[in-house]
Design a protein around this motif. Structure first.
Motif, PDB file in Angstrom:
ATOM      1  N   GLY A   1       0.097  26.899   0.202  1.00  0.00           N
ATOM      2  CA  GLY A   1      -1.349  26.878   0.000  1.00  0.00           C
ATOM      3  C   GLY A   1      -1.727  26.131  -1.271  1.00  0.00           C
ATOM      4  N   ALA A   2      -0.993  26.404  -2.363  1.00  0.00           N
ATOM      5  CA  ALA A   2      -1.319  25.770  -3.647  1.00  0.00           C
ATOM      6  C   ALA A   2      -1.112  24.253  -3.563  1.00  0.00           C
ATOM      7  CB  ALA A   2      -0.449  26.364  -4.756  1.00  0.00           C
ATOM      8  N   ILE A   3       0.012  23.819  -2.992  1.00  0.00           N
ATOM      9  CA  ILE A   3       0.279  22.382  -2.980  1.00  0.00           C
ATOM     10  C   ILE A   3      -0.654  21.670  -2.000  1.00  0.00           C
ATOM     11  CG2 ILE A   3       2.228  22.517  -1.334  1.00  0.00           C
ATOM     12  CD1 ILE A   3       1.871  20.075  -4.295  1.00  0.00           C
ATOM     13  N   ALA A   4      -0.968  22.306  -0.862  1.00  0.00           N
ATOM     14  CA  ALA A   4      -1.890  21.673   0.085  1.00  0.00           C
ATOM     15  C   ALA A   4      -3.266  21.496  -0.558  1.00  0.00           C
ATOM     16  CB  ALA A   4      -1.991  22.495   1.365  1.00  0.00           C
ATOM     17  N   SER A   5      -3.721  22.502  -1.291  1.00  0.00           N
ATOM     18  CA  SER A   5      -5.058  22.368  -1.869  1.00  0.00           C
ATOM     19  C   SER A   5      -5.060  21.371  -3.030  1.00  0.00           C
ATOM     20  CB  SER A   5      -5.629  23.727  -2.269  1.00  0.00           C
ATOM     21  OG  SER A   5      -4.954  24.231  -3.378  1.00  0.00           O
ATOM     22  N   LEU A   6      -3.945  21.301  -3.775  1.00  0.00           N
ATOM     23  CA  LEU A   6      -3.864  20.290  -4.843  1.00  0.00           C
ATOM     24  C   LEU A   6      -3.872  18.881  -4.241  1.00  0.00           C
ATOM     25  CD1 LEU A   6      -1.257  21.777  -7.357  1.00  0.00           C
ATOM     26  CD2 LEU A   6      -3.689  21.377  -7.787  1.00  0.00           C
ATOM     27  N   LEU A   7      -3.190  18.709  -3.105  1.00  0.00           N
ATOM     28  CA  LEU A   7      -3.152  17.387  -2.470  1.00  0.00           C
ATOM     29  C   LEU A   7      -4.513  17.026  -1.874  1.00  0.00           C
ATOM     30  CD1 LEU A   7       0.384  17.388  -0.813  1.00  0.00           C
ATOM     31  CD2 LEU A   7      -0.386  16.106  -2.827  1.00  0.00           C
ATOM     32  N   ARG A   8      -5.189  18.015  -1.291  1.00  0.00           N
ATOM     33  CA  ARG A   8      -6.540  17.728  -0.778  1.00  0.00           C
ATOM     34  C   ARG A   8      -7.456  17.326  -1.929  1.00  0.00           C
ATOM     35  NH1 ARG A   8      -5.611  22.358   2.617  1.00  0.00           N
ATOM     36  NH2 ARG A   8      -6.751  23.674   1.166  1.00  0.00           N
TER      37      ARG A   8
ATOM     38  N   GLN B   1      -7.287  13.805  -2.767  1.00  0.00           N
ATOM     39  CA  GLN B   1      -7.730  12.947  -1.663  1.00  0.00           C
ATOM     40  C   GLN B   1      -6.670  12.692  -0.598  1.00  0.00           C
ATOM     41  OE1 GLN B   1     -10.960  12.404  -1.864  1.00  0.00           O
ATOM     42  NE2 GLN B   1     -10.953  13.224  -3.946  1.00  0.00           N
ATOM     43  N   LEU B   2      -5.710  13.617  -0.444  1.00  0.00           N
ATOM     44  CA  LEU B   2      -4.791  13.494   0.683  1.00  0.00           C
ATOM     45  C   LEU B   2      -5.044  14.687   1.605  1.00  0.00           C
ATOM     46  CD1 LEU B   2      -2.330  12.107   2.052  1.00  0.00           C
ATOM     47  CD2 LEU B   2      -0.895  13.717   0.804  1.00  0.00           C
ATOM     48  N   PRO B   3      -5.780  14.453   2.714  1.00  0.00           N
ATOM     49  CA  PRO B   3      -6.111  15.584   3.568  1.00  0.00           C
ATOM     50  C   PRO B   3      -4.857  16.130   4.255  1.00  0.00           C
ATOM     51  CG  PRO B   3      -7.108  13.535   4.391  1.00  0.00           C
ATOM     52  CD  PRO B   3      -6.240  13.169   3.235  1.00  0.00           C
TER      53      PRO B   3
ATOM     54  N   SER C   1      -3.257  20.065   5.889  1.00  0.00           N
ATOM     55  CA  SER C   1      -3.466  21.499   6.105  1.00  0.00           C
ATOM     56  C   SER C   1      -2.280  22.276   5.550  1.00  0.00           C
ATOM     57  CB  SER C   1      -3.604  21.788   7.596  1.00  0.00           C
ATOM     58  OG  SER C   1      -2.371  21.542   8.232  1.00  0.00           O
ATOM     59  N   GLU C   2      -2.465  23.581   5.400  1.00  0.00           N
ATOM     60  CA  GLU C   2      -1.347  24.404   4.924  1.00  0.00           C
ATOM     61  C   GLU C   2      -0.159  24.372   5.897  1.00  0.00           C
ATOM     62  OE1 GLU C   2      -1.745  28.651   4.877  1.00  0.00           O
ATOM     63  OE2 GLU C   2       0.002  28.870   3.584  1.00  0.00           O
ATOM     64  N   PRO C   3      -0.394  24.547   7.225  1.00  0.00           N
ATOM     65  CA  PRO C   3       0.760  24.499   8.141  1.00  0.00           C
ATOM     66  C   PRO C   3       1.504  23.167   8.077  1.00  0.00           C
ATOM     67  CG  PRO C   3      -1.153  25.402   9.259  1.00  0.00           C
ATOM     68  CD  PRO C   3      -1.632  24.913   7.934  1.00  0.00           C
ATOM     69  N   MET C   4       0.763  22.069   7.947  1.00  0.00           N
ATOM     70  CA  MET C   4       1.383  20.748   7.850  1.00  0.00           C
ATOM     71  C   MET C   4       2.244  20.666   6.590  1.00  0.00           C
ATOM     72  SD  MET C   4       1.320  18.366   9.955  1.00  0.00           S
ATOM     73  CE  MET C   4       1.175  16.691  10.377  1.00  0.00           C
ATOM     74  N   ALA C   5       1.712  21.154   5.470  1.00  0.00           N
ATOM     75  CA  ALA C   5       2.468  21.135   4.214  1.00  0.00           C
ATOM     76  C   ALA C   5       3.748  21.958   4.366  1.00  0.00           C
ATOM     77  CB  ALA C   5       1.617  21.695   3.069  1.00  0.00           C
ATOM     78  N   PHE C   6       3.626  23.123   4.987  1.00  0.00           N
ATOM     79  CA  PHE C   6       4.773  24.007   5.158  1.00  0.00           C
ATOM     80  C   PHE C   6       5.820  23.383   6.083  1.00  0.00           C
ATOM     81  CE2 PHE C   6       6.942  27.595   7.252  1.00  0.00           C
ATOM     82  CZ  PHE C   6       7.398  28.278   6.146  1.00  0.00           C
ATOM     83  N   GLY C   7       5.350  22.773   7.172  1.00  0.00           N
ATOM     84  CA  GLY C   7       6.270  22.178   8.149  1.00  0.00           C
ATOM     85  C   GLY C   7       6.991  20.965   7.598  1.00  0.00           C
ATOM     86  N   ILE C   8       6.245  20.070   6.930  1.00  0.00           N
ATOM     87  CA  ILE C   8       6.866  18.856   6.391  1.00  0.00           C
ATOM     88  C   ILE C   8       7.825  19.198   5.251  1.00  0.00           C
ATOM     89  CG2 ILE C   8       6.400  16.686   5.174  1.00  0.00           C
ATOM     90  CD1 ILE C   8       3.928  16.360   6.871  1.00  0.00           C
TER      91      ILE C   8
ATOM     92  N   TYR D   1       1.215  19.196 -11.084  1.00  0.00           N
ATOM     93  CA  TYR D   1       0.117  18.546 -10.356  1.00  0.00           C
ATOM     94  C   TYR D   1       0.667  17.259  -9.742  1.00  0.00           C
ATOM     95  CZ  TYR D   1      -0.154  15.864 -14.715  1.00  0.00           C
ATOM     96  OH  TYR D   1       0.152  15.093 -15.803  1.00  0.00           O
ATOM     97  N   PRO D   2       0.036  16.763  -8.674  1.00  0.00           N
ATOM     98  CA  PRO D   2       0.486  15.500  -8.106  1.00  0.00           C
ATOM     99  C   PRO D   2       0.081  14.353  -9.024  1.00  0.00           C
ATOM    100  CG  PRO D   2      -1.250  16.482  -6.753  1.00  0.00           C
ATOM    101  CD  PRO D   2      -1.065  17.361  -7.943  1.00  0.00           C
ATOM    102  N   GLN D   3       1.061  13.565  -9.431  1.00  0.00           N
ATOM    103  CA  GLN D   3       0.795  12.497 -10.386  1.00  0.00           C
ATOM    104  C   GLN D   3       0.279  11.253  -9.665  1.00  0.00           C
ATOM    105  OE1 GLN D   3       4.266  11.785 -12.738  1.00  0.00           O
ATOM    106  NE2 GLN D   3       3.047  11.651 -14.607  1.00  0.00           N
ATOM    107  N   SER D   4       0.934  10.944  -8.534  1.00  0.00           N
ATOM    108  CA  SER D   4       0.440   9.819  -7.749  1.00  0.00           C
ATOM    109  C   SER D   4       0.693  10.078  -6.274  1.00  0.00           C
ATOM    110  CB  SER D   4       1.123   8.522  -8.175  1.00  0.00           C
ATOM    111  OG  SER D   4       2.467   8.555  -7.790  1.00  0.00           O
ATOM    112  N   VAL D   5      -0.311   9.757  -5.488  1.00  0.00           N
ATOM    113  CA  VAL D   5      -0.224   9.950  -4.044  1.00  0.00           C
ATOM    114  C   VAL D   5      -0.270   8.559  -3.418  1.00  0.00           C
ATOM    115  CG1 VAL D   5      -1.380  10.958  -2.047  1.00  0.00           C
ATOM    116  CG2 VAL D   5      -1.411  12.165  -4.221  1.00  0.00           C
ATOM    117  N   PRO D   6       0.719   8.214  -2.578  1.00  0.00           N
ATOM    118  CA  PRO D   6       0.699   6.864  -2.013  1.00  0.00           C
ATOM    119  C   PRO D   6      -0.538   6.629  -1.143  1.00  0.00           C
ATOM    120  CG  PRO D   6       2.423   8.210  -1.005  1.00  0.00           C
ATOM    121  CD  PRO D   6       1.859   9.004  -2.122  1.00  0.00           C
ATOM    122  N   ALA D   7      -0.988   5.380  -1.092  1.00  0.00           N
ATOM    123  CA  ALA D   7      -2.183   5.054  -0.311  1.00  0.00           C
ATOM    124  C   ALA D   7      -1.899   5.243   1.172  1.00  0.00           C
ATOM    125  CB  ALA D   7      -2.625   3.619  -0.596  1.00  0.00           C
ATOM    126  N   GLN D   8      -0.690   4.850   1.587  1.00  0.00           N
ATOM    127  CA  GLN D   8      -0.297   5.013   2.987  1.00  0.00           C
ATOM    128  C   GLN D   8       0.806   6.053   3.085  1.00  0.00           C
ATOM    129  OE1 GLN D   8      -1.310   3.582   5.976  1.00  0.00           O
ATOM    130  NE2 GLN D   8      -3.095   2.945   4.789  1.00  0.00           N
TER     131      GLN D   8
END
Lengths: 339, 134
Positions: A25-32, A35-37, A39-46, A183-190
């Motif tokens: 939950g924490a990492i999914a919301s930090l990524l959202r 600006q990286l949409p 979900s929590e299940p997606m974060a958990f699964g990946i 915290y996420p330092q950099s999120v790739p564009a793709q």
């Protein structure tokens, strides 16, 4: 003359969304927030968070560890690795330095995730407070002495006084947080979701099916089933504590139900769309049915603990064996689908 | 589990909060579904807390009778055991066990009592006192 002024209140706009599990939950919301949409299940699964592990050599309150998910930290690191996100992690030896760093980030407008003990967080209902050092939450502001917190497992936004938060961040012992802040330092564009999902599913199914140790994965479930069938009926008090402990690990500790099986099934549904593989939706339904069996097991075990049902070790053991063989089929099918 | 099967049994322990589960809606799609409590969870939570309450009550009686130190009571009161207290203070288990004995704890140097106080979230003076009731 330098007048000592209280620092101004800070509140960084942050979308609080309740999650089942603290770390995903924490990492999914930090990524959202970055600006990286996702979900929590997606974060958990990946992150390949799902597992089953029976670790008799790690004792908590004299009882062995039963884990339904990978060890703390695995979700954040696994997710970052597979999605190519650079995470910033910071630990501290001095509590004061850790609190000052937190204030510094907030003043700079940065929302951060932190690891804490669950016991010293004053906003937790007293009966939910246990000494678990790997809780995760997000801090998004400070008003006076109170930190503004988005705790993933709590339904509303909460606050915690500086003194209590400091204690929670710097408890000692197993999994000591040492003030961890991230915290996420950099999120790739793709982001390559397809590849990440395939790799993650291969990791999870491989672990559940092929780990050599009989305490992990499907074999671990069978080991525990055997152990339950062989419990000595004369040690009723201890057996009840053990069964209660198993049920708590499965249901109470923010698993989203059935020891993360429902959360993972939800991930498979999303993955079916991303990969264009409708079969994964069917597999999600199968896993949901197994999850329902895990829940029936939990309800039976709990009722037996409370003498609302006659104690029946063979019944519980049989339910676990059933879960094990059904999960084995599911993981084989799933592995074949992402080959 | 379907969303309409998500238990809503208003667990006391949640104090009006809810937790999030995942369940399938009418169309079979997974959604987050809040739960206000479930019988199975409530039973095992009561059991876990009840165990510490029982241990604390026994320790309280021992401490009152002078057969154990007040530290033992406070340890269980804060939902810890010897292993956890050893980990959170940095003392080895055998020393913690010794410190739980009657008379030993009071004679410890303040800096040692301070370590226990820190781990248990109390002052050293509080650790030497017992409440009226366990």
């Amino acid at each position: 003359m330098n007048a000592v002024t209280a620092p101004a209140d800070i509140e960084i706009p942050f979308d609080h969304r309740q999650s089942a599990h603290c770390e995903s939950g924490a990492i999914a919301s930090l990524l959202r927030h970055a600006q990286l949409p996702i979900s929590e299940p997606m974060a958990f699964g990946i992150a390949a968070g799902l597992t089953y592990a029976y670790l008799p050599f790690l004792k908590f309150g004299g009882l062995p560890l039963f884990a339904y998910r990978m060890p703390p930290g695995h979700v954040i690191r696994g997710l970052a690795k597979r999605l190519g996100i650079r995470m910033h992690f910071e630990r501290f030896t001095q509590p004061e330095a850790g609190m000052a760093a937190l204030d510094g980030y907030l003043a700079a407008g940065r929302v951060v995730g932190i690891q804490t003990s669950a016991y010293w967080l004053t906003y937790f209902p007293p009966d939910m407070r246990f000494h678990f050092n790997a809780h995760n939450l997000v801090v998004y502001g400070k008003r006076g002495d109170q930190y503004l917190i988005s705790d993933p497992v709590i339904d509303i936004r909460v606050q915690c006084a500086a003194q209590a938060l400091k204690k929670a961040r710097f408890t000692r012992g197993v999994l000591a947080p040492k003030g961890l802040l991230y915290y996420p330092q950099s999120v790739p564009a793709q982001v390559d979701f397809t590849g990440a999902i395939r790799k993650a599913i291969r990791f999870t199914t491989g672990m559940m099916l092929y780990t050599p140790a009989p305490i992990l994965g499907v074999r671990g479930i069978r080991t525990v089933a055997r152990k339950i069938r062989r419990l000595d009926p004369r040690a009723a008090h201890h057996n009840k504590l053990l069964l209660g402990h198993i049920v708590r690990m499965q249901e109470e500790i923010g698993t989203g139900g059935a020891g993360f099986r429902f959360l993972y099934a939800s991930f498979l549904q999303e993955a079916a769309v991303v990969l264009g593989k409708p079969a994964l939706t069917q597999i999600a339904d199968e896993l949901t049915a197994v999850g329902d069996e895990w829940r029936r097991f939990a309800l039976h075990a709990a009722k037996m603990c409370k003498d609302r049902m006659p104690m029946d070790y063979a019944l519980l053991s049989g339910q676990l064996l059933d879960c094990a063989s059904r999960e084995e089929k599911i993981y084989r099918w799933l592995r074949a689908e992402v080959k | 589990m379907k969303t309409n099967e998500v238990p809503q049994q208003n667990a006391k322990a949640f104090m009006g909060h809810s937790k999030l589960l995942y369940a399938q809606d009418q169309t079979g799609r997974y959604v987050g579904a809040p739960s206000s409590g479930w019988e199975a969870e409530e039973i095992v939570l009561d059991q876990a807390i009840g165990e510490y309450v029982q241990l604390a009550a026994d320790a309280w009686r021992r401490a009152k009778a002078g057969a154990a130190s007040t530290l033992e009571y406070h340890m269980y009161r804060e939902r810890m055991d010897v292993v956890l207290l050893a980990q959170s203070t940095g003392f080895p288990k055998w020393r913690v066990r010794r410190h739980l004995k009657s008379g030993v704890f009071q004679k410890l140097p303040l800096r040692h009592r301070q370590r226990y106080a820190e781990a248990l979230g109390k002052t050293p003076e509080q650790l030497e006192r017992l409440p009226e009731q366990p």
